[in-house]
Each structure stands twice: as C-alpha cells, then as structure tokens.
Design an enzyme around this catalytic site. Structure first.
Site, PDB file in Angstrom:
ATOM      1  N   GLY A 122       3.095   8.001  18.002  1.00 28.59           N
ATOM      2  CA  GLY A 122       3.505   7.754  19.387  1.00 28.59           C
ATOM      3  C   GLY A 122       2.285   7.613  20.281  1.00 28.59           C
ATOM      4  O   GLY A 122       1.315   8.346  20.127  1.00 28.59           O
ATOM      5  N   GLY A 188     -17.703  30.098   9.001  1.00 26.03           N
ATOM      6  CA  GLY A 188     -16.824  30.569  10.072  1.00 26.03           C
ATOM      7  C   GLY A 188     -16.153  31.870   9.681  1.00 26.03           C
ATOM      8  O   GLY A 188     -15.329  31.891   8.760  1.00 26.03           O
ATOM      9  N   VAL A 191     -10.568  33.595  12.443  1.00 26.90           N
ATOM     10  CA  VAL A 191      -9.243  33.958  11.935  1.00 26.90           C
ATOM     11  C   VAL A 191      -8.966  33.296  10.582  1.00 26.90           C
ATOM     12  O   VAL A 191      -8.552  33.958   9.624  1.00 26.90           O
ATOM     13  CB  VAL A 191      -8.154  33.546  12.948  1.00 26.90           C
ATOM     14  CG1 VAL A 191      -6.844  34.167  12.573  1.00 26.90           C
ATOM     15  CG2 VAL A 191      -8.544  33.970  14.342  1.00 26.90           C
ATOM     16  N   ASP A 319      -1.679  23.128  21.342  1.00 26.77           N
ATOM     17  CA  ASP A 319      -3.117  23.123  21.018  1.00 26.77           C
ATOM     18  C   ASP A 319      -3.920  22.084  21.802  1.00 26.77           C
ATOM     19  O   ASP A 319      -5.144  22.137  21.794  1.00 26.77           O
ATOM     20  CB  ASP A 319      -3.308  22.850  19.515  1.00 26.77           C
ATOM     21  CG  ASP A 319      -3.082  24.091  18.658  1.00 26.77           C
ATOM     22  OD1 ASP A 319      -2.629  25.111  19.201  1.00 26.77           O
ATOM     23  OD2 ASP A 319      -3.363  24.028  17.445  1.00 26.77           O
ATOM     24  N   HIS A 451      11.354  58.687  13.762  1.00 29.12           N
ATOM     25  CA  HIS A 451      10.422  59.313  12.827  1.00 29.12           C
ATOM     26  C   HIS A 451      10.968  59.189  11.411  1.00 29.12           C
ATOM     27  O   HIS A 451      12.163  59.402  11.217  1.00 29.12           O
ATOM     28  CB  HIS A 451      10.251  60.788  13.181  1.00 29.12           C
ATOM     29  CG  HIS A 451       9.399  61.532  12.195  1.00 29.12           C
ATOM     30  ND1 HIS A 451       8.033  61.383  12.147  1.00 29.12           N
ATOM     31  CD2 HIS A 451       9.720  62.390  11.196  1.00 29.12           C
ATOM     32  CE1 HIS A 451       7.541  62.136  11.181  1.00 29.12           C
ATOM     33  NE2 HIS A 451       8.546  62.744  10.579  1.00 29.12           N
TER      34      HIS A 451
HETATM   35  P1  FAD Z   1       0.659  21.032  15.702  1.00 25.09           P
HETATM   36  O1  FAD Z   1       1.315  22.137  14.973  1.00 25.09           O
HETATM   37  O2  FAD Z   1      -0.694  20.617  15.250  1.00 25.09           O
HETATM   38  O3  FAD Z   1       1.666  19.804  15.657  1.00 25.09           O
HETATM   39  C1  FAD Z   1       1.367  18.571  16.230  1.00 25.09           C
HETATM   40  C2  FAD Z   1       2.222  17.509  15.578  1.00 25.09           C
HETATM   41  O4  FAD Z   1       2.030  16.286  16.280  1.00 25.09           O
HETATM   42  C3  FAD Z   1       1.827  17.214  14.128  1.00 25.09           C
HETATM   43  O5  FAD Z   1       2.982  17.100  13.351  1.00 25.09           O
HETATM   44  C4  FAD Z   1       1.095  15.877  14.214  1.00 25.09           C
HETATM   45  O6  FAD Z   1       1.210  15.107  13.040  1.00 25.09           O
HETATM   46  C5  FAD Z   1       1.852  15.221  15.354  1.00 25.09           C
HETATM   47  N1  FAD Z   1       1.103  14.164  16.043  1.00 25.09           N
HETATM   48  C6  FAD Z   1      -0.183  14.170  16.451  1.00 25.09           C
HETATM   49  N2  FAD Z   1      -0.468  13.029  17.123  1.00 25.09           N
HETATM   50  C7  FAD Z   1       0.664  12.301  17.125  1.00 25.09           C
HETATM   51  C8  FAD Z   1       1.012  11.034  17.661  1.00 25.09           C
HETATM   52  N3  FAD Z   1       0.136  10.320  18.353  1.00 25.09           N
HETATM   53  N4  FAD Z   1       2.257  10.565  17.444  1.00 25.09           N
HETATM   54  C9  FAD Z   1       3.152  11.280  16.748  1.00 25.09           C
HETATM   55  N5  FAD Z   1       2.888  12.503  16.234  1.00 25.09           N
HETATM   56  C10 FAD Z   1       1.679  13.002  16.432  1.00 25.09           C
HETATM   57  N6  FAD Z   1      -1.002  30.207  14.807  1.00 25.09           N
HETATM   58  C11 FAD Z   1      -0.275  31.327  14.983  1.00 25.09           C
HETATM   59  O7  FAD Z   1       0.246  31.554  16.079  1.00 25.09           O
HETATM   60  N7  FAD Z   1      -0.092  32.220  13.961  1.00 25.09           N
HETATM   61  C12 FAD Z   1      -0.630  32.026  12.743  1.00 25.09           C
HETATM   62  O8  FAD Z   1      -0.439  32.847  11.844  1.00 25.09           O
HETATM   63  C13 FAD Z   1      -1.396  30.855  12.532  1.00 25.09           C
HETATM   64  N8  FAD Z   1      -1.941  30.612  11.309  1.00 25.09           N
HETATM   65  C14 FAD Z   1      -2.643  29.453  11.121  1.00 25.09           C
HETATM   66  C15 FAD Z   1      -3.197  29.229   9.868  1.00 25.09           C
HETATM   67  C16 FAD Z   1      -3.924  28.069   9.633  1.00 25.09           C
HETATM   68  C17 FAD Z   1      -4.523  27.835   8.268  1.00 25.09           C
HETATM   69  C18 FAD Z   1      -4.070  27.110  10.677  1.00 25.09           C
HETATM   70  C19 FAD Z   1      -4.817  25.836  10.417  1.00 25.09           C
HETATM   71  C20 FAD Z   1      -3.518  27.332  11.926  1.00 25.09           C
HETATM   72  C21 FAD Z   1      -2.813  28.511  12.169  1.00 25.09           C
HETATM   73  N9  FAD Z   1      -2.270  28.798  13.414  1.00 25.09           N
HETATM   74  C22 FAD Z   1      -1.557  29.948  13.608  1.00 25.09           C
HETATM   75  C23 FAD Z   1      -2.415  27.875  14.549  1.00 25.09           C
HETATM   76  C24 FAD Z   1      -1.122  27.072  14.724  1.00 25.09           C
HETATM   77  O9  FAD Z   1      -0.824  26.397  13.518  1.00 25.09           O
HETATM   78  C25 FAD Z   1      -1.290  26.070  15.854  1.00 25.09           C
HETATM   79  O10 FAD Z   1      -1.690  26.742  17.030  1.00 25.09           O
HETATM   80  C26 FAD Z   1       0.038  25.359  16.130  1.00 25.09           C
HETATM   81  O11 FAD Z   1       0.509  24.690  14.991  1.00 25.09           O
HETATM   82  C27 FAD Z   1      -0.123  24.362  17.275  1.00 25.09           C
HETATM   83  O12 FAD Z   1       1.104  23.797  17.565  1.00 25.09           O
HETATM   84  P2  FAD Z   1       1.246  22.359  18.236  1.00 25.09           P
HETATM   85  O13 FAD Z   1       2.700  22.072  18.260  1.00 25.09           O
HETATM   86  O14 FAD Z   1       0.475  22.327  19.496  1.00 25.09           O
HETATM   87  O15 FAD Z   1       0.507  21.354  17.247  1.00 25.09           O
HETATM   88  P1  NAD Z   2     -11.924  30.564  15.115  1.00 26.75           P
HETATM   89  O1  NAD Z   2     -12.327  30.137  16.455  1.00 26.75           O
HETATM   90  O2  NAD Z   2     -11.015  31.729  14.942  1.00 26.75           O
HETATM   91  O3  NAD Z   2     -13.214  30.921  14.250  1.00 26.75           O
HETATM   92  C1  NAD Z   2     -14.256  30.021  14.033  1.00 26.75           C
HETATM   93  C2  NAD Z   2     -15.503  30.834  13.753  1.00 26.75           C
HETATM   94  O4  NAD Z   2     -16.486  29.929  13.288  1.00 26.75           O
HETATM   95  C3  NAD Z   2     -16.056  31.515  15.007  1.00 26.75           C
HETATM   96  O5  NAD Z   2     -16.285  32.873  14.729  1.00 26.75           O
HETATM   97  C4  NAD Z   2     -17.352  30.750  15.272  1.00 26.75           C
HETATM   98  O6  NAD Z   2     -18.361  31.573  15.816  1.00 26.75           O
HETATM   99  C5  NAD Z   2     -17.713  30.290  13.887  1.00 26.75           C
HETATM  100  N1  NAD Z   2     -18.553  29.084  13.867  1.00 26.75           N
HETATM  101  C6  NAD Z   2     -18.456  27.979  14.635  1.00 26.75           C
HETATM  102  N2  NAD Z   2     -19.374  27.065  14.262  1.00 26.75           N
HETATM  103  C7  NAD Z   2     -20.060  27.615  13.221  1.00 26.75           C
HETATM  104  C8  NAD Z   2     -21.114  27.167  12.387  1.00 26.75           C
HETATM  105  N3  NAD Z   2     -21.658  25.953  12.553  1.00 26.75           N
HETATM  106  N4  NAD Z   2     -21.561  27.985  11.428  1.00 26.75           N
HETATM  107  C9  NAD Z   2     -21.014  29.212  11.232  1.00 26.75           C
HETATM  108  N5  NAD Z   2     -20.000  29.689  11.996  1.00 26.75           N
HETATM  109  C10 NAD Z   2     -19.530  28.901  12.962  1.00 26.75           C
HETATM  110  O7  NAD Z   2     -11.343  29.239  14.409  1.00 26.75           O
HETATM  111  P2  NAD Z   2     -10.624  29.041  13.017  1.00 26.75           P
HETATM  112  O8  NAD Z   2     -10.734  30.274  12.185  1.00 26.75           O
HETATM  113  O9  NAD Z   2     -11.102  27.755  12.489  1.00 26.75           O
HETATM  114  O10 NAD Z   2      -9.125  28.886  13.479  1.00 26.75           O
HETATM  115  C11 NAD Z   2      -8.748  27.780  14.314  1.00 26.75           C
HETATM  116  C12 NAD Z   2      -7.640  28.150  15.244  1.00 26.75           C
HETATM  117  O11 NAD Z   2      -6.441  28.374  14.536  1.00 26.75           O
HETATM  118  C13 NAD Z   2      -7.958  29.395  16.034  1.00 26.75           C
HETATM  119  O12 NAD Z   2      -7.939  29.081  17.401  1.00 26.75           O
HETATM  120  C14 NAD Z   2      -6.883  30.356  15.722  1.00 26.75           C
HETATM  121  O13 NAD Z   2      -6.349  30.940  16.879  1.00 26.75           O
HETATM  122  C15 NAD Z   2      -5.813  29.544  15.009  1.00 26.75           C
HETATM  123  N6  NAD Z   2      -5.352  30.373  13.895  1.00 26.75           N
HETATM  124  C16 NAD Z   2      -4.594  31.458  14.193  1.00 26.75           C
HETATM  125  C17 NAD Z   2      -4.197  32.299  13.193  1.00 26.75           C
HETATM  126  C18 NAD Z   2      -3.390  33.505  13.542  1.00 26.75           C
HETATM  127  O14 NAD Z   2      -2.852  33.548  14.633  1.00 26.75           O
HETATM  128  N7  NAD Z   2      -3.263  34.475  12.666  1.00 26.75           N
HETATM  129  C19 NAD Z   2      -4.553  32.047  11.878  1.00 26.75           C
HETATM  130  C20 NAD Z   2      -5.347  30.936  11.611  1.00 26.75           C
HETATM  131  C21 NAD Z   2      -5.726  30.101  12.639  1.00 26.75           C
END
Ligand code: FAD
Ligand code: NAD
Length: 477
Positions: A122, A188, A191, A319, A451
């Site tokens: 889109g 990194g 998280v 995001d 408890h």
């Molecule tokens: P997204 O989930 O990225 O979804 C965006 C959607 O838009 C995708 O389907 C994409 O294909 C689609 N899209 C993009 N551009 C277009 C376009 N132009 N046209 C049509 N479709 C499009 N967050 C937590 O809160 N708890 C967690 O435990 C957690 N664990 C994570 C673990 C990992 C490994 C990762 C990578 C992330 C994790 N996150 C977690 C972060 C979380 O996944 C994101 O913050 C969240 O998915 C963001 O939601 P969103 O809807 O903004 O975007």
């Molecule tokens: P993050 O921001 O949590 O961690 C990235 C880390 O990489 C930071 O500590 C940063 O200092 C380090 N870093 C950056 N550049 C570097 C470099 N060149 N060399 C070495 N270290 C470097 O990001 P992430 O772990 O990639 O996660 C991405 C996003 O996804 C986060 O914003 C997080 O909130 C979300 N996420 C959330 C969950 C959860 O809610 N449990 C789980 C996974 C991901």
C-alpha cells in the site's frame, strides 16, 4: 465492490490489525492492506509480532526453558530425567504451528468483524488515495476518508556486519536456525540479544554478546539491570560491554569479528552472528512524494499525542512513530485512533507503558526508573522485596531477583515499579493497574493478596516503602 472506505489501514501488525478491527466494530467501513509473505510465500497477517517477533521468540523461549529444566534443572525437585534429548526440528515445527494458528486467527477476526483485507503493497498518494500493488503486480486504488499508517519496522543493519543470510543474520533468521551453533555471536546486548541469546544458550550454544555501550540495559532501572547482568553472566551468557564491532568477515564457514574494547582491538570467531542493534521504521516506500508527509531524519513519522500526522485525516501508529517499539503500545494507539475517528474521546497513557524482557528471570517495569527520578530532582521513597523471601518462589525453586516500588516522598503516589524474577511479565500488570488508578504505596499495602503467590512480593515491596514489610528484616531507622 466499491473501493471507497471510511478507513484504510496500511499494515496488519499489532498496531494496524487492532486499529482495523476496532474501526469496524465502531461501524466504519474498513480495509486493511498488508504485504507480508511467509516462508512459503503465502500472505500472513500479524506483522513482525506474530510472524517473526513476539510470538515465535516466546515459543522458543518456553521450549528452550523446558529443555534446560529437563536437562539439569529439576533434579532438586526430586525429578530425575535421564538423557533429555533435543529435537530442534520438532521444536521449530511447533513454533511454526503456533504462528500459523495465530496469523490465521487474524484473518478470521477480519472476516467476523467485516474488515476487507487487501494483499500487497500500500502506498499513500495525495488526497488520501491508496495505491495497492498486489503480489501479482496488479495495481488498484482505494479511496479513504481516513488513513491509518501502521507499516512497522525491520531490523537495522550496520556496515561493519553486512548480513549474508547464512552466517551473519538478523533476528528473523535467528528464530529458524536448523542446528544449534557451537559458538554464537550477537551484536547488541538489548532485548533481542538477551532473549535470543538465552534461547540458543539453553539449547547448547556458547553465546557471546557484544554490546557497544559501557552500561548494561540502560533503559531499565540501573539496580535491576545490575542484578540482571550478574544473573545472566552466571547462567553462561558472555556479555562484553563497551565492545564496538569494527569489521566482520566470513572465512571457511566461520565469522571472524574484529571489535574495539577499551582502546584494545579484539578478535572473535563464531559459527553464526546475529545482528540485533535496533530496528528502523518501514517508511521509505510508504508515501508518494506528492503526499508531503513529515518524517524525521530516521524515517520516523512525525505525530502528535493523538497520532495525527502532518496530513489531514492521516494517522500513524506503532513502530513507525515515536516511543518504544512494543506491540502493546502500537495496539493501544490503534484503538485510540479508531475511537477518535469515530469521534469518541480516547487517550494513550504514554507514562505507563509496561516493558518486559522475557529472559529467565524475567525483567519488567513501568513508570520512572530511580535514575530518571534523580535526574528530574523528584524526591522519592523506595520499597524492595527479594523473591528469596517469598514462599511461592521457594516452592518454584526460582528465588532470584526482587520487586522494587518507587513512591513520591511527599504524596506517596507510586511513580515506578521495577522487578526481576519469576513471572514478572505477569506481575507488572498489577503495577500498571495500580498506577493507572493513581495508587499510593499505601493503597497497595492495604490491598489483600492471596497466599502463597509471587504477587505477595509486590505487596511486600509496597509495605517496605513505609518500612512495614513483614517477611524481611526491619530497616534500621
Ligand atoms: P509490524 O508488526 O512490523 O507490522 C507492520 C506490517 O505492515 C507488516 O506486516 C508489514 O509487512 C506491513 N507493511 C509494511 N509496509 C507496508 C506497505 N507499504 N503496504 C502494506 N503492508 C506493509 N514487542 C513486544 O511488545 N513484546 C515482545 O515480546 C516482543 N518481542 C519481539 C521479538 C522480536 C524477535 C522482534 C523482532 C520484535 C519483538 N517485539 C516485541 C516488537 C514488536 O514485534 C513490534 O513492536 C510490533 O510488531 C510493531 O507493530 P506494528 O504493527 O507497528 O508493525
Ligand atoms: P534494543 O534497542 O533493545 O538493543 C539494541 C542494543 O544494541 C542496544 O543495547 C545498543 O546499545 C546496541 N548496539 C547498537 N549498535 C551497536 C553496535 N554497532 N555494536 C554493538 N552494540 C550495538 O534493540 P533490539 O534488541 O534490536 O530490539 C529491537 C526492538 O524490538 C526494541 O525496541 C525492542 O523494544 C523490541 N523488542 C521487544 C521485546 C520485548 O518486549 N520483550 C523483545 C524483542 C524486541
């Protein structure tokens, strides 16, 4: 079918699909465009969260924890398991099954709520027209009274560690390794680094985390982060702080890493390297230039507190806008925007977004950290309770960590709650609810908790703010 909608949402991640469902619930004619294709090249709703984020990572965290417990963790309970064996392919199949059940669930929710799904890319054009290019290359235009942009984010790449999809990979590929790497490097120590590092360590890898910052987990309360560093290091995660990767090269099936630490040049050799240095917003192909949407230099869409963009009737959530990249934050923004389009009052409380790191022990918090209160010059009182003094934690055999409550010194209002320990991802909700209702530490202290539960640690930490915790030694006055 007419291509005119009250609302068109671009992106079906947790921000976009939730917004679309709430819009439809409110009687708005709603479409949602999403371009995600899964590993079988099939459209799959749910975005990063369901396909390669929150859900698959939590499935692997659960499975790997069970493997570790079965291998060496439950003998102290009098349960002996001889020769626990890993079947990685079965573990991965289960993960995929959970993902497909949930992503199909979103399709079902769209149907039952009357959201029309479009598969493809889109792009917002001028005058709230959206061009949808299907996976077959065919284009069509949707007209929308309101547009919600929710295109999410993707892993950030760094020039010193170019991804090759096999040896140097991002978090998505690291959720699908076909075998356990002997030595796993992660750039990194945030998280993703900690969660995926924990998964592969539990399954047998030697894990080295290279974190550029000198401090560990700067976004968490520093006392909790310090405790986390101690516990994760004890588990075997090799966390190297102040480590800046300069170059990586794949040679003879190994990744050779060069990094700087305290002015020294260091080298490491690993079997796989995960790059987990943050994520960047998917906004480069989202809007045609004539639509004139304001983005910052990182591609983040500029929005106000109600997620209104610089364009009339165009909103952005999840995001791609300011704030933490968390699924629940995007979902709440989606609900707020839908309600506001329907002319209802709705707000997001950005001060109370819960954060969780799903390691073992889990880290969770909401509200202000102690270091933030100090910087802002706010006077506060602290209450703390260690899980070692909790009967339920002892029954679990999981006694590491603590709960910490920070309350305003004058008003006693709870300003922040921080915890590391068993099931903190669930416990933190109690703090969010209490704080949402403006609770004081006394309110929590006079509330009755069952408890024996882990929740009693929250109660006791609140009691400790006024030095009245029952199950720990009294502080000297
Ligand atoms: P997204 O989930 O990225 O979804 C965006 C959607 O838009 C995708 O389907 C994409 O294909 C689609 N899209 C993009 N551009 C277009 C376009 N132009 N046209 C049509 N479709 C499009 N967050 C937590 O809160 N708890 C967690 O435990 C957690 N664990 C994570 C673990 C990992 C490994 C990762 C990578 C992330 C994790 N996150 C977690 C972060 C979380 O996944 C994101 O913050 C969240 O998915 C963001 O939601 P969103 O809807 O903004 O975007
Ligand atoms: P993050 O921001 O949590 O961690 C990235 C880390 O990489 C930071 O500590 C940063 O200092 C380090 N870093 C950056 N550049 C570097 C470099 N060149 N060399 C070495 N270290 C470097 O990001 P992430 O772990 O990639 O996660 C991405 C996003 O996804 C986060 O914003 C997080 O909130 C979300 N996420 C959330 C969950 C959860 O809610 N449990 C789980 C996974 C991901």
């Amino acid at each position: 079918m007419s291509n005119k909608y009250d609302v068109v949402v671009i992106g079906a991640g947790p921000a976009g699909y939730v917004a679309a469902i709430r819009c439809a619930q409110l009687g708005l004619k709603t479409a949602c465009v999403d371009k995600w294709l899964n590993e079988n090249n099939k459209p799959s709703l749910g975005g990063t969260c369901l396909n390669v984020g929150c859900i698959p990572s939590k499935v692997l965290l659960e499975s790997s924890e069970l493997f570790e417990l079965a291998s060496n963790g439950i003998a102290e309970h009098g349960v002996e398991i001889k020769n626990a064996k890993l079947n990685l392919s079965a573990m991965m199949q289960r993960k995929q099954k959970v993902v497909s059940e949930l992503t199909q669930g979103i399709s079902g929710l769209f149907k039952s709520n009357g959201v029309t799904a479009y598969e493809g890319h889109g792009r917002l054009q001028a005058k709230n027209n959206i061009e949808v290019t299907g996976h077959d290359g065919k284009a069509q235009t949707l007209e929308a009274a309101h547009v919600i942009l929710a295109s999410g984010s993707r892993p950030m790449e760094i020039p010193s560690a170019p991804l090759d999809g096999e040896f140097i990979v991002d978090s998505s590929a690291a959720l699908s390794f076909e075998s356990v790497p002997e030595r796993l490097g992660i750039i990194g120590g945030g998280v993703i680094g900690l969660e995926l590092g924990s998964v592969w360590r539990r399954l047998g890898a030697e894990v080295i985390l290279l974190e550029a910052q000198d401090e560990f987990l700067t976004m968490a309360d520093s006392q909790i982060a310090k405790e986390g560093l101690k516990l994760f290091t004890k588990q075997g995660l090799d966390i190297r702080l102040g480590a800046r990767v300069v170059a990586c090269e794949v040679k003879k099936g190994k990744v050779e890493i060069e990094y700087q630490q305290k002015d020294e040049t260091c080298h490491e050799k690993v079997d796989k390297l995960i790059v987990a240095v943050g994520r960047c917003p998917n906004t480069d192909e989202l809007v045609s230039p004539d639509a004139e949407l304001i983005l910052d230099e990182w591609g983040v869409v500029h929005v106000d507190e109600h997620c209104c963009t610089s364009l009339p009737n165009v909103y952005a959530i999840g995001d791609i806008v300011r704030g933490p990249m968390l699924a629940h934050k995007g979902s709440e923004e989606g609900i707020m925007v839908a309600e506001r389009i329907a002319e209802h009052h709705a707000e997001v409380n950005y001060d109370l977004i819960p954060s969780v790191i799903y390691t073992s022990p889990e880290i969770a918090w909401t509200g202000k950290t102690e270091q933030a209160l100090k910087t802002e010059g706010i006077e506060y009182k602290t209450g703390m309770f260690p899980f070692a003094a909790s009967g339920r934690a002892r029954a679990l055999g999981d006694t590491s960590g603590m709960v910490k409550v920070l309350a305003d010194a004058k008003t006693d209002r709870v300003l922040g709650v921080h915890m590391i320990g068993p099931h903190c991802s669930e416990l933190v909700a109690q703090a969010v609810i209490a704080m949402e209702f403006g609770a004081s530490s006394e309110d929590l202290a006079v509330t009755m908790f069952a408890h024996p539960t882990l929740s009693e640690a929250v109660h006791e930490a609140a009691l400790d703010v006024s030095n009245s915790a029952i199950h720990i030694a009294r502080k000297r006055k």
